[in-house]
Design a protein around this motif. Structure first.
Motif, PDB file in Angstrom:
ATOM      1  N   LEU A  98      -7.129  18.729 -10.408  1.00 36.00           N
ATOM      2  CA  LEU A  98      -6.219  18.934 -11.535  1.00 36.00           C
ATOM      3  C   LEU A  98      -6.283  17.795 -12.555  1.00 36.00           C
ATOM      4  O   LEU A  98      -5.565  17.813 -13.547  1.00 36.00           O
ATOM      5  N   GLY A  99      -7.131  16.814 -12.308  1.00 34.27           N
ATOM      6  CA  GLY A  99      -7.308  15.726 -13.264  1.00 34.27           C
ATOM      7  C   GLY A  99      -6.581  14.445 -12.912  1.00 34.27           C
ATOM      8  O   GLY A  99      -6.666  13.461 -13.656  1.00 34.27           O
ATOM      9  N   PHE A 100      -5.845  14.427 -11.807  1.00 29.63           N
ATOM     10  CA  PHE A 100      -5.212  13.186 -11.369  1.00 29.63           C
ATOM     11  C   PHE A 100      -6.296  12.243 -10.862  1.00 29.63           C
ATOM     12  O   PHE A 100      -7.282  12.692 -10.278  1.00 29.63           O
ATOM     13  N   ARG A 101      -6.102  10.947 -11.105  1.00 34.65           N
ATOM     14  CA  ARG A 101      -7.093   9.960 -10.708  1.00 34.65           C
ATOM     15  C   ARG A 101      -6.470   8.995  -9.707  1.00 34.65           C
ATOM     16  O   ARG A 101      -5.359   8.511  -9.906  1.00 34.65           O
ATOM     17  N   GLU A 102      -7.209   8.724  -8.628  1.00 37.67           N
ATOM     18  CA  GLU A 102      -6.728   7.755  -7.647  1.00 37.67           C
ATOM     19  C   GLU A 102      -6.728   6.370  -8.281  1.00 37.67           C
ATOM     20  O   GLU A 102      -7.707   5.955  -8.894  1.00 37.67           O
ATOM     21  N   VAL A 103      -5.607   5.648  -8.112  1.00 35.22           N
ATOM     22  CA  VAL A 103      -5.461   4.322  -8.691  1.00 35.22           C
ATOM     23  C   VAL A 103      -5.756   3.247  -7.650  1.00 35.22           C
ATOM     24  O   VAL A 103      -6.587   2.375  -7.855  1.00 35.22           O
ATOM     25  N   LEU A 104      -5.050   3.319  -6.509  1.00 34.84           N
ATOM     26  CA  LEU A 104      -5.140   2.263  -5.509  1.00 34.84           C
ATOM     27  C   LEU A 104      -4.454   2.728  -4.231  1.00 34.84           C
ATOM     28  O   LEU A 104      -3.520   3.523  -4.288  1.00 34.84           O
ATOM     29  N   THR A 105      -4.908   2.208  -3.104  1.00 34.77           N
ATOM     30  CA  THR A 105      -4.223   2.456  -1.833  1.00 34.77           C
ATOM     31  C   THR A 105      -3.584   1.152  -1.375  1.00 34.77           C
ATOM     32  O   THR A 105      -4.250   0.118  -1.305  1.00 34.77           O
ATOM     33  N   VAL A 106      -2.291   1.233  -1.092  1.00 36.27           N
ATOM     34  CA  VAL A 106      -1.523   0.095  -0.594  1.00 36.27           C
ATOM     35  C   VAL A 106      -1.387   0.265   0.915  1.00 36.27           C
ATOM     36  O   VAL A 106      -0.924   1.305   1.380  1.00 36.27           O
ATOM     37  N   GLU A 107      -1.785  -0.760   1.668  1.00 33.61           N
ATOM     38  CA  GLU A 107      -1.673  -0.709   3.120  1.00 33.61           C
ATOM     39  C   GLU A 107      -0.654  -1.729   3.581  1.00 33.61           C
ATOM     40  O   GLU A 107      -0.634  -2.860   3.098  1.00 33.61           O
ATOM     41  N   LYS A 108       0.191  -1.289   4.527  1.00 33.10           N
ATOM     42  CA  LYS A 108       1.213  -2.205   5.028  1.00 33.10           C
ATOM     43  C   LYS A 108       1.604  -1.849   6.451  1.00 33.10           C
ATOM     44  O   LYS A 108       1.441  -0.721   6.898  1.00 33.10           O
ATOM     45  N   SER A 168       7.023  -2.389  -7.831  1.00 36.62           N
ATOM     46  CA  SER A 168       6.495  -1.763  -6.620  1.00 36.62           C
ATOM     47  C   SER A 168       5.329  -2.589  -6.090  1.00 36.62           C
ATOM     48  O   SER A 168       4.770  -3.439  -6.796  1.00 36.62           O
ATOM     49  N   TYR A 169       4.950  -2.315  -4.854  1.00 34.38           N
ATOM     50  CA  TYR A 169       3.768  -2.988  -4.298  1.00 34.38           C
ATOM     51  C   TYR A 169       2.537  -2.648  -5.137  1.00 34.38           C
ATOM     52  O   TYR A 169       1.685  -3.505  -5.353  1.00 34.38           O
ATOM     53  N   LEU A 170       2.444  -1.436  -5.608  1.00 26.38           N
ATOM     54  CA  LEU A 170       1.332  -1.043  -6.477  1.00 26.38           C
ATOM     55  C   LEU A 170       1.294  -1.920  -7.731  1.00 26.38           C
ATOM     56  O   LEU A 170       0.249  -2.467  -8.076  1.00 26.38           O
ATOM     57  N   GLU A 171       2.436  -2.075  -8.394  1.00 24.14           N
ATOM     58  CA  GLU A 171       2.490  -2.903  -9.602  1.00 24.14           C
ATOM     59  C   GLU A 171       2.107  -4.349  -9.296  1.00 24.14           C
ATOM     60  O   GLU A 171       1.386  -4.986 -10.075  1.00 24.14           O
ATOM     61  N   LEU A 172       2.594  -4.874  -8.178  1.00 24.96           N
ATOM     62  CA  LEU A 172       2.267  -6.246  -7.814  1.00 24.96           C
ATOM     63  C   LEU A 172       0.769  -6.412  -7.546  1.00 24.96           C
ATOM     64  O   LEU A 172       0.167  -7.387  -7.990  1.00 24.96           O
ATOM     65  N   LEU A 173       0.184  -5.461  -6.819  1.00 25.28           N
ATOM     66  CA  LEU A 173      -1.252  -5.543  -6.550  1.00 25.28           C
ATOM     67  C   LEU A 173      -2.091  -5.385  -7.821  1.00 25.28           C
ATOM     68  O   LEU A 173      -3.073  -6.112  -8.012  1.00 25.28           O
TER      69      LEU A 173
END
Length: 178
Positions: A98-108, A168-173
């Motif tokens: 659908l056009g969404f793009r993977e940005v990042l995977t956060v592991e914890k 968020s963790y995403l924003e921090l990374l």
């Protein structure tokens, strides 16, 4: 549902206080894969879309989660819509088609604790970021948000948290160069 959440930076002392003060529910391993909308920039609209794979006690769960913009200037409170999914890889392929793009995977690694009815606290060790403590409550009533935020902040202050974080963790990374 509104997720009222307050997060702070933690160290070994905060982790110890939590472990001594509250009852462990379980230890979990999370992989949160975030996606970017094809037509609007979630970093500008303060939204998030992710697929979370959660493992605990030999069990596996996956969820598709949308998080709306933050509702106040102090906490991470936002609308959250979450649905269980059986095949995260297939859902990822649908999003990408659908056009969404993977940005990042956060592991914890997350330890989840019971505080009181309706309130849980987590100790997070986030790969690439370090230790954090999050406390959250859910409500349907926006009027209760300020009172809940103050209560949750107070609990974290009692545990020795001195530095809070709204990102968020995403924003921090991503801020670190992801």
């Amino acid at each position: 549902m509104i997720e009222v959440e307050v997060k702070g930076y933690a160290d070994d002392k905060v982790f110890e206080r939590v472990r001594e003060s509250f009852r462990l529910i379980r230890k979990e391993y999370h992989e949160d894969t975030y996606y970017q909308h094809p037509c609007r920039d979630f970093s500008k609209t303060d939204e998030a879309l992710r697929i979370r794979v959660r493992r605990f006690n030999g069990h596996f769960e996956a969820f598709l989660t949308y998080k709306g913009p933050k509702l106040d200037s102090v906490s991470k409170t936002r609308e959250e819509i979450e649905v269980p999914i059986e095949d995260p890889d297939a859902h990822a392929r649908i999003l990408e088609a659908l056009g969404f793009r993977e940005v990042l995977t956060v592991e914890k690694v997350r330890e989840k604790y019971y505080v009181e009815k309706g309130i849980t606290l987590t100790l997070d060790e986030v790969e690439g970021l370090g230790k954090f403590v999050e406390i959250e409550a859910l409500t349907d009533d926006r009027e209760k948000v300020p009172e809940l935020v103050e209560k949750l902040r107070g609990i974290l202050l009692e545990l020795g948290v001195t530095r809070f974080e709204r990102r968020s963790y995403l924003e921090l990374l991503l801020g670190k160069g992801g």
